[in-house]
Design a protein around this motif. Sequence first.
Motif, mmCIF file in Angstrom:
data_model
loop_
_atom_site.group_PDB
_atom_site.id
_atom_site.type_symbol
_atom_site.label_atom_id
_atom_site.label_comp_id
_atom_site.label_asym_id
_atom_site.label_seq_id
_atom_site.Cartn_x
_atom_site.Cartn_y
_atom_site.Cartn_z
ATOM 1 N N ILE A 489 -5.856 -14.734 5.260
ATOM 2 C CA ILE A 489 -4.694 -14.500 4.395
ATOM 3 C C ILE A 489 -3.665 -13.630 5.101
ATOM 4 O O ILE A 489 -2.458 -13.811 4.934
ATOM 5 C CB ILE A 489 -5.152 -13.862 3.072
ATOM 6 N N ALA A 490 -4.148 -12.692 5.942
ATOM 7 C CA ALA A 490 -3.221 -11.821 6.664
ATOM 8 C C ALA A 490 -2.345 -12.608 7.632
ATOM 9 O O ALA A 490 -1.263 -12.139 8.018
ATOM 10 C CB ALA A 490 -3.991 -10.734 7.410
ATOM 11 N N THR A 494 4.920 -14.642 5.505
ATOM 12 C CA THR A 494 5.390 -13.951 4.304
ATOM 13 C C THR A 494 6.163 -14.888 3.376
ATOM 14 O O THR A 494 6.079 -14.784 2.152
ATOM 15 C CB THR A 494 6.277 -12.765 4.705
ATOM 16 N N GLY A 495 6.907 -15.832 3.963
ATOM 17 C CA GLY A 495 7.680 -16.760 3.137
ATOM 18 C C GLY A 495 6.800 -17.579 2.224
ATOM 19 O O GLY A 495 7.144 -17.839 1.066
ATOM 20 N N TYR A 496 5.620 -18.004 2.721
ATOM 21 C CA TYR A 496 4.686 -18.744 1.886
ATOM 22 C C TYR A 496 4.183 -17.894 0.726
ATOM 23 O O TYR A 496 4.054 -18.373 -0.418
ATOM 24 C CB TYR A 496 3.486 -19.216 2.719
ATOM 25 N N LEU A 497 3.878 -16.643 1.012
ATOM 26 C CA LEU A 497 3.348 -15.757 -0.034
ATOM 27 C C LEU A 497 4.391 -15.475 -1.102
ATOM 28 O O LEU A 497 4.070 -15.427 -2.303
ATOM 29 C CB LEU A 497 2.849 -14.457 0.602
ATOM 30 N N ARG A 498 5.648 -15.260 -0.689
ATOM 31 C CA ARG A 498 6.710 -15.048 -1.678
ATOM 32 C C ARG A 498 6.890 -16.291 -2.552
ATOM 33 O O ARG A 498 7.106 -16.200 -3.758
ATOM 34 C CB ARG A 498 8.032 -14.712 -0.972
ATOM 35 N N GLN A 499 6.814 -17.455 -1.921
ATOM 36 C CA GLN A 499 6.971 -18.708 -2.665
ATOM 37 C C GLN A 499 5.889 -18.847 -3.725
ATOM 38 O O GLN A 499 6.166 -19.130 -4.898
ATOM 39 C CB GLN A 499 6.924 -19.895 -1.708
ATOM 40 N N HIS A 519 -3.183 -21.508 -4.695
ATOM 41 C CA HIS A 519 -3.913 -21.917 -3.495
ATOM 42 C C HIS A 519 -2.943 -22.505 -2.481
ATOM 43 O O HIS A 519 -1.992 -23.209 -2.843
ATOM 44 C CB HIS A 519 -4.976 -22.974 -3.830
ATOM 45 N N LEU A 520 -3.206 -22.225 -1.210
ATOM 46 C CA LEU A 520 -2.478 -22.838 -0.093
ATOM 47 C C LEU A 520 -3.452 -23.697 0.693
ATOM 48 O O LEU A 520 -4.523 -23.224 1.111
ATOM 49 C CB LEU A 520 -1.859 -21.775 0.813
ATOM 50 N N LEU A 521 -3.089 -24.977 0.898
ATOM 51 C CA LEU A 521 -3.949 -25.886 1.649
ATOM 52 C C LEU A 521 -3.243 -26.280 2.946
ATOM 53 O O LEU A 521 -2.229 -26.973 2.920
ATOM 54 C CB LEU A 521 -4.258 -27.133 0.820
ATOM 55 N N PHE A 522 -3.768 -25.788 4.060
ATOM 56 C CA PHE A 522 -3.268 -26.174 5.379
ATOM 57 C C PHE A 522 -3.968 -27.479 5.757
ATOM 58 O O PHE A 522 -5.166 -27.492 6.079
ATOM 59 C CB PHE A 522 -3.532 -25.072 6.400
ATOM 60 N N THR A 523 -3.231 -28.574 5.699
ATOM 61 C CA THR A 523 -3.843 -29.892 5.837
ATOM 62 C C THR A 523 -4.334 -30.178 7.249
ATOM 63 O O THR A 523 -5.209 -31.028 7.448
ATOM 64 C CB THR A 523 -2.830 -30.969 5.426
ATOM 65 N N ASP A 532 -5.286 -13.860 -3.842
ATOM 66 C CA ASP A 532 -5.704 -12.915 -4.866
ATOM 67 C C ASP A 532 -4.491 -12.271 -5.523
ATOM 68 O O ASP A 532 -3.366 -12.331 -5.031
ATOM 69 C CB ASP A 532 -6.598 -11.840 -4.243
ATOM 70 N N THR A 533 -4.749 -11.618 -6.657
ATOM 71 C CA THR A 533 -3.664 -11.034 -7.448
ATOM 72 C C THR A 533 -2.927 -9.947 -6.695
ATOM 73 O O THR A 533 -1.691 -9.844 -6.770
ATOM 74 C CB THR A 533 -4.226 -10.465 -8.763
ATOM 75 N N ALA A 534 -3.644 -9.124 -5.941
ATOM 76 C CA ALA A 534 -2.999 -8.030 -5.208
ATOM 77 C C ALA A 534 -2.012 -8.580 -4.178
ATOM 78 O O ALA A 534 -0.901 -8.041 -4.006
ATOM 79 C CB ALA A 534 -4.056 -7.172 -4.531
#
Length: 546
Positions: A489-490, A494-499, A519-523, A532-534
């Motif tokens: 996750i690290a 950042t753009g994906y997380l903001r989205q 959920h993010l799926l890297f195909t 996670d919520t945090a």
Amino acid sequence: LQGQGVPVAGVDRMRLSLPLAVQDLVAAMRFALQPHDDLTLANLLTSPLIGWDYQQLDDAADGRLGVDDKAKSSLWRHIQRQDGVAERLEPLRNILNMAGYAGPHGFLEALLSGPLGGRAKLIARLGDAARDPIDELLHQSMQFERRHGRSLNHFLQWFDANDIETKRDQDVTSDAVRILSIHGSKGLQAPIVILADADFSKELGRDPDPILTGATLANAIELPMLPLNKSLQLSAVIDETAAARTCALAESKRLLYVGMTRAERVLCATGIAPKILPKTNPSWLTRMAVGARDMHADEVTDDPIWGEYGSTLHLRRGAKAKSAVKRATPHAMPTPLPDWAHKPAPVEARPLKPLAPSHDVDDAVLAVPTPPSLSRDAAMRRGTLIHALFERLSGVDAAVRRSSALAWLGHEAADLDGDAQLDIVDNVLRVMEDARFAAIFGPDARGEVGFSALVGDRVIAGSIDRLLVRDGVVDIIDFKSGHHIAQAIADIPTGYLRQMSAYVSAISVIFPQHAVRAHLLFTAGPRLFTLDTATLDAHKPNLATT
């Protein structure tokens, strides 16, 4: 009827240039273009729009002539020179100020609904019958602007050159008297119908003008004939006159039938009888009276109020019919409008542009050109094709997915070579056939789900690749089809997380009773990350300042 306080809906056909309300509005338009036309200005001043009486007009025009007629000034120049008239002339100056920029529809709408309050003034003076002409004039001005442009002068030229006649839509539910021709009443009914002038008609009191038609003459022409004494008429003229009389009588009977059958409960026929009654072709009233007596109708009366030459016939259907005479009730004084109704509506704040979280993601992250042989555009196209296949193959049987995918690519991406097409299909099928992702592509999930929601004071809109709602939980899955694969996750940009954080905020508003998981799926892996919520809270966008 208006003078007696009886609500009246007006006639069924209307020539638009005749109603007084239209003439007053047209006078305002003419004044705006030529304020020195004295007659137009006089009409406007004494109309309900300005409200002068004739004594005020006479006083204002007093002294307009000079020593001789050559020195006379226009009425507009003259009244502007008088003392204490500035406030009274303010509406006229506002009308002149609109002439340079307002089209015909905008001009009329400003007169009717603006500070002048023209609509309320015209209806207060002329009654509800003024509503339809006003609305029809507005409609014609709007149609003119669409076809010919926003010229006040050209509209008046067009209005004067065209004698516009409209058929009014008679509202059968309104509690008002409707005035109709017999032809115009076809298909309508009313509880009480009055046939006015039913005692004598000049068309039935004399022979119709004979017309010799092609049926009587060998050369098949039509010749109007002067009325002659029967001893001087040819047999062809006598026969043609008799035929025309028969046709006119049959048409009269048809119209009488239509008029009588419009009544639901009460039929009232009135008329002024002539001094010399026709020997043939009895009037409608006579026919109805004879028929009523033969049928033993409930009520047949002669009304003494018509005097020596008048008669009235009342026919009622059933003993419970209501009285045909309804006493007029005085109109109640209109309730004054509050102050805010006379002020322009406040300008609404322009809403913020909807937030599309996927557009905020760095383009360089969305499509990393790996391997280096792929250009940026080619990488973005590859990702688009992968997303499209995920959407289309989710409902296809597993046995034919590969052949269906290759067939679709062969049509949509025919320029790609076979190896490139196989690489795309392999990536897609590897994800869809993975048991870990079975629920994502199962029958309960939906693909490419568009959404929008108000979060705080901002609208968030977007499209979710896969949406799964079950057991009080909403799972949203977003596909990332670039060659870049996050290992943890690290490592996720950042753009994906903001989205995804913005998506969760919006979906939580849409499904307030559900827990929302992102959920993010890297195909290219394939690799699925559940955020996670945090992590989501840490990347939640500041909607108030975005």
